[in-house]
Design a protein around this motif. Structure first.
Motif, PDB file in Angstrom:
ATOM      1  N   ILE A 286       0.927  -1.200   0.025  1.00 21.37           N
ATOM      2  CA  ILE A 286       0.055   0.094  -0.071  1.00 21.37           C
ATOM      3  C   ILE A 286       0.879   1.368   0.087  1.00 21.37           C
ATOM      4  CG2 ILE A 286      -1.609   1.278   1.503  1.00 21.37           C
ATOM      5  CD1 ILE A 286      -2.817  -1.338   2.328  1.00 21.37           C
ATOM      6  N   LYS A 287       2.107   1.399   0.888  1.00 18.62           N
ATOM      7  CA  LYS A 287       3.029   2.458   0.830  1.00 18.62           C
ATOM      8  C   LYS A 287       3.701   2.519  -0.276  1.00 18.62           C
ATOM      9  CE  LYS A 287       6.868   4.127   3.225  1.00 18.62           C
ATOM     10  NZ  LYS A 287       8.050   3.646   4.569  1.00 18.62           N
ATOM     11  N   LEU A 288       3.955   1.669  -1.074  1.00 20.20           N
ATOM     12  CA  LEU A 288       4.756   1.564  -2.453  1.00 20.20           C
ATOM     13  C   LEU A 288       3.645   2.359  -3.611  1.00 20.20           C
ATOM     14  CD1 LEU A 288       6.592  -2.076  -2.539  1.00 20.20           C
ATOM     15  CD2 LEU A 288       7.673   0.408  -2.357  1.00 20.20           C
ATOM     16  N   GLU A 289       2.362   1.785  -3.418  1.00 20.54           N
ATOM     17  CA  GLU A 289       1.492   2.223  -4.461  1.00 20.54           C
ATOM     18  C   GLU A 289       1.330   4.039  -4.300  1.00 20.54           C
ATOM     19  OE1 GLU A 289      -2.899   0.761  -6.263  1.00 20.54           O
ATOM     20  OE2 GLU A 289      -2.372   0.186  -4.137  1.00 20.54           O
ATOM     21  N   LYS A 290       1.076   4.282  -3.007  1.00 16.53           N
ATOM     22  CA  LYS A 290       0.818   5.610  -2.830  1.00 16.53           C
ATOM     23  C   LYS A 290       2.031   6.261  -3.205  1.00 16.53           C
ATOM     24  CE  LYS A 290      -1.973   5.101   1.358  1.00 16.53           C
ATOM     25  NZ  LYS A 290      -2.129   5.372   2.722  1.00 16.53           N
ATOM     26  N   GLU A 291       3.303   5.839  -3.313  1.00 12.18           N
ATOM     27  CA  GLU A 291       4.462   6.505  -3.761  1.00 12.18           C
ATOM     28  C   GLU A 291       4.550   6.595  -5.290  1.00 12.18           C
ATOM     29  OE1 GLU A 291       7.715   4.503  -2.083  1.00 12.18           O
ATOM     30  OE2 GLU A 291       7.528   5.385  -0.065  1.00 12.18           O
ATOM     31  N   GLY A 292       3.687   5.621  -5.914  1.00 11.97           N
ATOM     32  CA  GLY A 292       3.706   5.827  -7.540  1.00 11.97           C
ATOM     33  C   GLY A 292       4.189   4.544  -8.193  1.00 11.97           C
ATOM     34  N   PHE A 293       4.405   3.539  -7.423  1.00 10.17           N
ATOM     35  CA  PHE A 293       4.772   2.489  -7.896  1.00 10.17           C
ATOM     36  C   PHE A 293       3.309   1.557  -8.496  1.00 10.17           C
ATOM     37  CE2 PHE A 293       8.303   3.068  -5.194  1.00 10.17           C
ATOM     38  CZ  PHE A 293       9.315   2.633  -6.152  1.00 10.17           C
ATOM     39  N   LYS A 294       3.461   0.664  -9.493  1.00  9.58           N
ATOM     40  CA  LYS A 294       2.214   0.226 -10.156  1.00  9.58           C
ATOM     41  C   LYS A 294       2.075  -1.291  -9.915  1.00  9.58           C
ATOM     42  CE  LYS A 294       1.973   4.035 -13.410  1.00  9.58           C
ATOM     43  NZ  LYS A 294       1.795   4.278 -14.927  1.00  9.58           N
TER      44      LYS A 294
END
Length: 300
Positions: A286-294
């Motif tokens: 979830i944290k990675l997704e918020k940073e922009g990873f897809k």
């Protein structure tokens, strides 16, 4: 966030195929197969998975332009694209330095130029152009692919210059390395991709679904493999890695992987590995997704 499966050609094909079929049934986005150049051929491996699966997308993760002539590489790629029913994406990178050096018998030269030339030549070939070339990748005299088709190219790279190049000429990046570096690496790529809305950003580090510290040891060899191919500037950013990175590389050159594992402590392992119980890993995704990873790769 898309979830994908990660394999390497050092995994026996029967085992890899079993996991790929399961991922296909569960609705995973893609299966990446990393090429251990001293092991099985990645395109033979992918051809089996491509012929046995029906929906899941396929990708190399990665293969290196140092180990094949560009015309042969393009022909292999096109064959997998046809076998899979156009489900293939090319993951391209210089490769693990100890393995490539052992394969070539020398250190790989000018990775920035090699990656740029390889990418631009492949894109020309996939668009149907007849290619003439005389450069670092060898010679090509009027080569053209039969029945070409556009194929996306993702870079599996870590150094700043290669990340910038990825933003300029590639369609996505497979990020790996220390967790504390991932966000910085993403920002480097974003500088070059602000106009590319479909540019893919993938995270593939060591992955371990574990219940205790003892099971963390399972990730040591994967983490040692990542460290062995880190760019010098990245290693220098982490003082605790400098001495260990050198020793790990020497152990890899000797083919002594058990020795390489000895230099990976728990602190380093956690920096390079998504490990823990399911809820802990979900929080990190979830944290990675918020940073922009897809896209997040599970495995090996």
């Amino acid at each position: 966030m898309d979830i994908s499966l990660g394999l390497t050609t050092s995994i026996p094909i029967k085992e890899g195929l079993k996991l790929a079929l399961l991922a296909d049934r569960l609705g995973f986005k893609r299966v990446f197969v990393g090429e251990d150049v001293l092991s099985r051929d990645v395109f033979a491996y992918l051809s089996i998975i491509g012929s046995e699966t029906s929906h899941i997308e396929l990708a190399t993760g990665i293969t290196s332009p140092y180990v094949r002539h560009i015309a042969s590489l393009a022909s292999n790629i096109l064959a997998i694209q046809k076998i899979s029913g156009e489900r293939f994406t090319l993951g391209l990178g210089p490769g693990g330095l100890p393995e490539i050096e052992k394969f070539l018998g020398r250190k790989p030269e000018k990775p920035l130029l090699v990656m740029r030339d390889a990418t631009l030549l492949l894109k020309k070939l996939f668009s149907g152009e007849k290619v003439y070339y005389n450069g670092i990748l060898g010679r090509i005299k009027g080569f053209r692919l039969a029945s070409p088709t556009p194929i996306k190219i993702y870079f599996g790279v870590r150094g700043e210059k290669l990340l910038k190049l990825a933003g300029e000429v590639a369609d996505g990046v497979i990020f790996s390395g220390p967790k504390s570096y991932l966000k910085k690496a993403l920002e480097i790529v974003k500088e070059k991709t602000f106009k590319k809305t479909d540019f893919n950003k993938i995270v593939w580090n060591c992955f371990l679904l574990v219940k205790n510290k003892e099971e963390l040891k399972l990730g040591k060899r994967v983490v040692a493999t990542i460290i062995s191919s880190l760019p010098e500037k990245e290693v220098e950013s982490y003082p605790e890695l400098i001495d260990k990175a050198f020793k790990i590389r020497e152990a890899f050159k000797e083919g002594n992987y058990s020795k390489a594992e000895e230099f990976v402590n728990e602190e380093i392992l956690k920096q390079f590995c998504f490990a823990g119980e399911l809820n802990e890993i979900e929080d990190e995704i979830i944290k990675l997704e918020k940073e922009g990873f897809k896209e997040f790769v599970v495995g090996p």
